[in-house]
Each structure stands twice: as C-alpha cells, then as structure tokens.
Design a protein around this motif. Structure first.
Motif, PDB file in Angstrom:
ATOM      1  N   UNK A 128      -3.229 -17.286 -25.151  1.00 36.26           N
ATOM      2  CA  UNK A 128      -2.220 -16.393 -24.618  1.00 36.26           C
ATOM      3  C   UNK A 128      -2.659 -14.945 -24.560  1.00 36.26           C
ATOM      4  N   UNK A 129      -1.655 -14.054 -24.505  1.00 39.98           N
ATOM      5  CA  UNK A 129      -1.909 -12.618 -24.394  1.00 39.98           C
ATOM      6  C   UNK A 129      -1.158 -11.897 -25.510  1.00 39.98           C
ATOM      7  N   UNK A 130      -1.415 -10.604 -25.626  1.00 38.00           N
ATOM      8  CA  UNK A 130      -0.707  -9.810 -26.609  1.00 38.00           C
ATOM      9  C   UNK A 130      -1.573  -9.475 -27.809  1.00 38.00           C
ATOM     10  N   UNK A 131      -0.984  -8.782 -28.766  1.00 37.76           N
ATOM     11  CA  UNK A 131      -1.732  -8.285 -29.916  1.00 37.76           C
ATOM     12  C   UNK A 131      -2.345  -9.404 -30.741  1.00 37.76           C
ATOM     13  N   UNK A 132      -1.557 -10.429 -31.063  1.00 35.61           N
ATOM     14  CA  UNK A 132      -2.073 -11.524 -31.881  1.00 35.61           C
ATOM     15  C   UNK A 132      -3.252 -12.216 -31.194  1.00 35.61           C
ATOM     16  N   UNK A 133      -3.171 -12.379 -29.876  1.00 35.02           N
ATOM     17  CA  UNK A 133      -4.263 -13.005 -29.133  1.00 35.02           C
ATOM     18  C   UNK A 133      -5.507 -12.122 -29.122  1.00 35.02           C
ATOM     19  N   UNK A 134      -5.316 -10.815 -28.992  1.00 36.08           N
ATOM     20  CA  UNK A 134      -6.458  -9.900 -29.019  1.00 36.08           C
ATOM     21  C   UNK A 134      -7.138  -9.932 -30.382  1.00 36.08           C
ATOM     22  N   UNK A 135      -6.350 -10.002 -31.445  1.00 39.84           N
ATOM     23  CA  UNK A 135      -6.918 -10.102 -32.793  1.00 39.84           C
ATOM     24  C   UNK A 135      -7.664 -11.417 -32.946  1.00 39.84           C
ATOM     25  N   UNK A 136      -7.046 -12.511 -32.508  1.00 40.82           N
ATOM     26  CA  UNK A 136      -7.686 -13.820 -32.625  1.00 40.82           C
ATOM     27  C   UNK A 136      -9.013 -13.855 -31.878  1.00 40.82           C
ATOM     28  N   UNK A 137      -9.035 -13.244 -30.708  1.00 44.26           N
ATOM     29  CA  UNK A 137     -10.262 -13.216 -29.900  1.00 44.26           C
ATOM     30  C   UNK A 137     -11.361 -12.427 -30.621  1.00 44.26           C
ATOM     31  N   UNK A 138     -10.998 -11.286 -31.189  1.00 39.63           N
ATOM     32  CA  UNK A 138     -11.980 -10.453 -31.877  1.00 39.63           C
ATOM     33  C   UNK A 138     -12.487 -11.122 -33.144  1.00 39.63           C
ATOM     34  N   UNK A 139     -11.574 -11.760 -33.893  1.00 39.51           N
ATOM     35  CA  UNK A 139     -11.984 -12.450 -35.119  1.00 39.51           C
ATOM     36  C   UNK A 139     -12.891 -13.632 -34.780  1.00 39.51           C
ATOM     37  N   UNK A 140     -12.531 -14.372 -33.747  1.00 38.16           N
ATOM     38  CA  UNK A 140     -13.376 -15.498 -33.312  1.00 38.16           C
ATOM     39  C   UNK A 140     -14.778 -15.009 -32.955  1.00 38.16           C
ATOM     40  N   UNK A 141     -14.870 -13.935 -32.181  1.00 40.41           N
ATOM     41  CA  UNK A 141     -16.178 -13.412 -31.787  1.00 40.41           C
ATOM     42  C   UNK A 141     -16.958 -12.907 -32.992  1.00 40.41           C
ATOM     43  N   UNK A 142     -16.280 -12.175 -33.884  1.00 50.25           N
ATOM     44  CA  UNK A 142     -16.964 -11.620 -35.054  1.00 50.25           C
ATOM     45  C   UNK A 142     -17.445 -12.729 -35.978  1.00 50.25           C
ATOM     46  N   UNK A 143     -16.573 -13.705 -36.231  1.00 53.18           N
ATOM     47  CA  UNK A 143     -16.972 -14.811 -37.093  1.00 53.18           C
ATOM     48  C   UNK A 143     -18.123 -15.605 -36.511  1.00 53.18           C
ATOM     49  N   UNK A 144     -18.087 -15.803 -35.207  1.00 52.36           N
ATOM     50  CA  UNK A 144     -19.164 -16.540 -34.551  1.00 52.36           C
ATOM     51  C   UNK A 144     -20.463 -15.744 -34.583  1.00 52.36           C
ATOM     52  N   UNK A 145     -20.366 -14.417 -34.424  1.00 47.70           N
ATOM     53  CA  UNK A 145     -21.558 -13.576 -34.530  1.00 47.70           C
ATOM     54  C   UNK A 145     -22.236 -13.773 -35.876  1.00 47.70           C
ATOM     55  N   UNK A 146     -21.457 -13.692 -36.949  1.00 49.11           N
ATOM     56  CA  UNK A 146     -22.037 -13.876 -38.286  1.00 49.11           C
ATOM     57  C   UNK A 146     -22.634 -15.274 -38.408  1.00 49.11           C
ATOM     58  N   UNK A 147     -21.909 -16.270 -37.946  1.00 45.94           N
ATOM     59  CA  UNK A 147     -22.367 -17.644 -38.095  1.00 45.94           C
ATOM     60  C   UNK A 147     -23.668 -17.907 -37.345  1.00 45.94           C
ATOM     61  N   UNK A 148     -23.739 -17.510 -36.078  1.00 46.66           N
ATOM     62  CA  UNK A 148     -24.927 -17.823 -35.297  1.00 46.66           C
ATOM     63  C   UNK A 148     -26.137 -17.035 -35.774  1.00 46.66           C
ATOM     64  N   UNK A 149     -25.914 -15.815 -36.278  1.00 45.29           N
ATOM     65  CA  UNK A 149     -27.061 -15.030 -36.743  1.00 45.29           C
ATOM     66  C   UNK A 149     -27.561 -15.509 -38.103  1.00 45.29           C
ATOM     67  N   UNK A 150     -26.669 -15.976 -38.972  1.00 49.73           N
ATOM     68  CA  UNK A 150     -27.107 -16.451 -40.281  1.00 49.73           C
ATOM     69  C   UNK A 150     -27.468 -17.930 -40.269  1.00 49.73           C
ATOM     70  N   UNK A 151     -26.643 -18.730 -39.639  1.00 54.61           N
ATOM     71  CA  UNK A 151     -26.908 -20.170 -39.593  1.00 54.61           C
ATOM     72  C   UNK A 151     -27.903 -20.541 -38.508  1.00 54.61           C
TER      73      UNK A 151
END
Length: 250
Positions: free
Chosen positions: A225-248
């Motif tokens: 969806x859209x809105x603040x919660x979706x923007x947060x979810x998108x950023x957290x997903x990207x940040x978490x994936x960044x850490x995961x792919x770079x370390x794992x």
C-alpha cells in the motif's frame, strides 16, 4: 553466527567504503568521520560542507569544485582543512585545532553507542553494493541501488560481534526522516527506533516499529500500500536486506 559471517568476508569487501568516504579518501588519503558532511553523525541531515558537496554533484571532481569554499564558516577553505586533517564541516575543527573528529569514538554515531550500553569496541563495515548484491536483494523483494550504500556498525564484546546497527533514511513524500535498526548476532531485529523526525512528527509513534522486533532480516515482509507505514516498511525492508546481503552474501 555473525562471527562466522564476518570471518568469511574477503579483505576487499571488508575495507570497502560508501561513495563519499571512498572518494574523500581517494582525494585526501584518509577516511573521514561521518561528521564531515552530517550535522550530528551518520544518518543526520547534511551540514554546510555536505550540502556543498551534494550541490557540486557528489563526485570526485566535486571536491575540486568546492575546494575554495568554506562549508563550516570558520575562515578556512574546505580544501585547506581537509589536507590538514581538520573537519571541513565543523567550525570547531580548524587546521590549528583539529579536535577528535577522527578518533574511533567519533566514528560511531552516539545513537548506535546508546543502543549497545557497555560496549566499547566497534567494527564499522561499510557496504558497497555490487551488481550481484542488487540482483540478490531484488530476488528477496527489496529494490536497492548504489544510493543505498551505508555503514554497518558491529559492536564487539571480547572481540566477538554481538549484533549490528544501521542508520538509514526514510522518504515520505518530499520529506525525510531517519531510523536506527539494531540486530542480534543472528541478524534478528532487536529494535527499530526513529531519529530526526522533525519533518514528519507522526513518524515518532512507537506502534509503527514494535512489530519488527524479533524478525530475521531475510524474513522482512515487503511494503504493502501507500502512506507512512508503507514508506517505513519499504525502508526497513531495504535496510535489512542491505545488511543481510552484504554480511551473508559476501
């Protein structure tokens, strides 16, 4: 185990740096603190020098473009301060009184230190994304680009990693705020905390972040969806994936 993951990192990846720090080192011969271009360390808005660098195109050539300017207004040109190992983004740091901006403690944002009370040693691992990283992230439901390159802070106890921390921006319309995400050594989220939410006061609401605690980085859901919660979810997903792919994935 995070320890095994870190031991598997090749020396090239371990020494990689995000774009600004990498280019700054290429220009001046040493790695700067994030205080060079941020008002209060990594993840905070840019200071005067950081804005000048951004306006000049954020390339190696940008350092020459802004060399004669005075980003922090202390009377010394940017280039002169950088060559003297003073901070061009802080008026309190001059060629005659450089300060401690390059000390190890200054390289770790205070919000990260507060998240790991008692920890005195950190291992910063700056994540530069390869094409393979970006493709792997996409297969995990995250859209990353080289603009997402960042520094992963790894707290150490008895020379062993006990988790990770990352400060990253969230875009909400034409406004930006920042989040701090921490994990344990198994790369499960221990907290997501809002920082610098002046532009988006609603982003300070704790209920937006409670559901992330305990979630493994490779199991973060995609934004819906859209809105603040979706923007947060998108950023957290990207940040978490960044850490995961770079370390794992290294």
């Amino acid at each position: 185990m995070l320890l095994a993951v870190l031991m598997s990192l090749g020396s090239g990846a371990a020494q990689a740096e995000p774009a600004f720090a990498r280019l700054y080192k290429q220009q001046y011969g040493y790695t700067p603190s994030c205080n060079a271009c941020h008002k209060d360390g990594g993840g905070t808005p840019v200071n005067g020098y950081g804005q000048q660098y951004k306006d000049a195109g954020m390339t190696l050539a940008a350092f020459g473009t802004i060399a004669g300017l005075d980003g922090d207004g202390d009377g010394f040109a940017n280039d002169a301060e950088s060559r003297a190992r003073a901070n061009p983004g802080d008026a309190r740091s001059t060629p005659d009184n450089k300060g401690d901006w390059l000390d190890t403690a200054s390289l770790i944002p205070r919000e990260v230190q507060a998240a790991f009370p008692g920890v005195r040693a950190y291992l910063p691992r700056d994540a530069v994304l390869t094409d393979a990283d970006i493709a792997r992230a996409r297969s995990m439901g995250a859209e990353l680009s080289r603009d997402d390159e960042n520094t992963i802070y790894i707290p150490l106890e008895n020379q062993r990693p006990v988790g990770t921390a990352l400060i990253f921006p969230v875009a909400h319309g034409d406004k930006t705020f920042f989040l701090l995400m921490t994990t344990d050594r198994q790369l499960r989220i221990t907290g997501v905390v809002p920082l610098n939410t002046n532009q988006v006061p609603a982003a300070a609401r704790a209920e937006l972040y409670r559901g992330y605690t305990g979630v493994a980085l490779d199991a973060l859901p995609a934004a819906q969806g859209e809105g603040l919660a979706a923007d947060i979810a998108r950023a957290v997903k990207n940040a978490g994936t960044l850490v995961y792919v770079r370390l794992k994935g290294a």
